[in-house]
Design a protein around this motif. Structure first.
Motif, PDB file in Angstrom:
ATOM      1  N   TYR A  69       1.411  -2.380  -2.859  1.00 24.92           N
ATOM      2  CA  TYR A  69       2.372  -2.514  -1.770  1.00 24.92           C
ATOM      3  C   TYR A  69       1.646  -2.522  -0.427  1.00 24.92           C
ATOM      4  N   THR A  70       2.405  -2.612   0.641  1.00 24.66           N
ATOM      5  CA  THR A  70       1.838  -2.716   1.997  1.00 24.66           C
ATOM      6  C   THR A  70       0.825  -1.603   2.294  1.00 24.66           C
ATOM      7  N   LEU A  71       1.176  -0.354   2.022  1.00 21.92           N
ATOM      8  CA  LEU A  71       0.268   0.755   2.324  1.00 21.92           C
ATOM      9  C   LEU A  71      -1.017   0.687   1.502  1.00 21.92           C
ATOM     10  N   ILE A  98       6.696  -0.308   7.878  1.00 20.08           N
ATOM     11  CA  ILE A  98       5.461   0.352   8.291  1.00 20.08           C
ATOM     12  C   ILE A  98       4.814  -0.449   9.412  1.00 20.08           C
ATOM     13  N   GLN A 114       6.836  -4.325   5.106  1.00 17.31           N
ATOM     14  CA  GLN A 114       7.818  -3.512   4.391  1.00 17.31           C
ATOM     15  C   GLN A 114       7.108  -2.711   3.295  1.00 17.31           C
ATOM     16  N   GLN A 115       7.559  -1.493   3.088  1.00 20.13           N
ATOM     17  CA  GLN A 115       6.960  -0.620   2.086  1.00 20.13           C
ATOM     18  C   GLN A 115       8.000  -0.173   1.061  1.00 20.13           C
ATOM     19  N   ARG A 126      11.873   5.299   1.063  1.00 20.39           N
ATOM     20  CA  ARG A 126      11.570   4.000   1.692  1.00 20.39           C
ATOM     21  C   ARG A 126      12.748   3.033   1.639  1.00 20.39           C
ATOM     22  N   GLY A 129      12.365  -0.578   0.267  1.00 16.70           N
ATOM     23  CA  GLY A 129      11.759  -1.645   1.057  1.00 16.70           C
ATOM     24  C   GLY A 129      12.758  -2.468   1.860  1.00 16.70           C
TER      25      GLY A 129
END
Length: 317
Positions: A69-71, A98, A114-115, A126, A129
């Protein structure tokens, strides 16, 4: 490791290989030739399955629970240089969106995405997302800050859509997304956009306007999800595979229609099967894109971006 339905032949062969290796290590029986045959069959099966994925299977791949994911991308690309920034200065901090400053190599970027969560608790935290209006307003605030200091923007798209709740509509969900699209078209710094998972509806487009728009190989980008499309057209989710085919939502379809600029190859088996290789490919694509965009003046950037989006959607009968 979790397997999707169409990956079950791979699961069976991997289990056979594991048993074969255990027999070889725990007994004096020479099973090396058998193990080699299973390995070769496994390799051929993987190639056969992943080279011939249907649009619906690619949608399933984009939602794989082990997919980064994004993170994950931020941590891999920026390390401890990332500084997360919070809040829209109007309502609150949206945990589904995020954003912050980070360095990739020697270059600073404003990274927004988006997370989704990795388990039930974090998925709720979250909001799966799905950003609220304050998420899009936070994203815009960060992009405007980046513009002020001449910092390029990276957006990572991975959402099943903007949050459709009553409170989101009351706070102006449509206006927030429309405002972002307008402001991104005239932002005076380079914008690099990458679809890393699901690119659904205005929820994705709200941070999806870019000078360079790229998609990972097993992602999708569309105005509606296959399930929602199926439920509208056929009053049932049963036709989601047909809907996925008709929507032309895969990376290759989008590239063919000139709606995205580039497809980033994924390792055989998807982004989750070899995360380091995926992160390296994304990093390389970002650096290459920025090397091209940094040569342009802010006027040329905006002009080319406007031209790019003005030319989309032209149909000749």
């Amino acid at each position: 490791m979790e397997y999707l339905e169409f990956e079950l032949p791979i699961k069976e062969l991997e289990q056979q290989l594991q048993k074969c290796q255990i027999i070889g290590s725990e007994s004096e029986v020479d099973v090396s030739e058998t193990c080699k045959q299973i390995e070769q069959k496994l390799k051929d099966t993987k190639k056969d399955i992943y080279k011939n994925l249907t649009p619906w299977q690619r949608v399933q791949m984009s939602r794989h629970p082990e997919r980064p994911y994004t993170l994950d991308y931020i941590e891999a690309l920026c390390g401890d240089t990332f500084l997360e920034l919070h809040g829209d200065r109007g309502f609150k901090d949206d945990k589904a969106m995020i954003g912050g400053l980070g360095k990739i190599g020697d270059q600073s970027y404003m990274i927004i995405g988006q997370q989704k969560g990795t388990n039930t608790k974090t998925r709720q935290y979250r909001n799966f997302g799905m950003a609220n209006p304050e998420g899009y307003r936070k994203a815009l605030r960060l992009m405007k800050s980046a513009e002020k200091f001449g910092i390029p923007v990276i957006t990572l798209l991975d959402t099943p859509g903007a949050y459709p709740g009553l409170e989101a509509e009351e706070r102006g969900q449509g206006e927030a997304i429309a405002r972002n699209i307008l402001e991104m078209t005239r932002l005076k710094v380079p914008i690099i956009t990458i679809v890393i998972g699901e690119g659904a509806s205005g929820g994705a487009l709200g941070i999806g306007v870019g000078d360079k728009v790229m998609m990972l190989e097993n992602t999708w980008y569309s105005v509606i999800s296959p399930e929602s499309c199926s439920s509208i057209l056929w009053r049932s989710w049963e036709y989601k595979e047909q809907a996925a085919e008709a929507l032309k939502l895969t990376a290759s379809d989008m590239k063919k229609m000139k709606l995205v600029d580039e497809i980033i190859k994924e390792p055989l088996g998807g982004a989750h099967s070899n995360r380091p290789k995926t992160f390296a490919s994304v990093k390389s694509a970002i650096e290459k894109a920025y090397d091209e965009l940094k040569k342009l003046s802010s006027t040329d950037l905006v002009s080319q971006r406007m031209d790019k989006y003005s030319q989309m959607g032209v149909y000749k009968g």
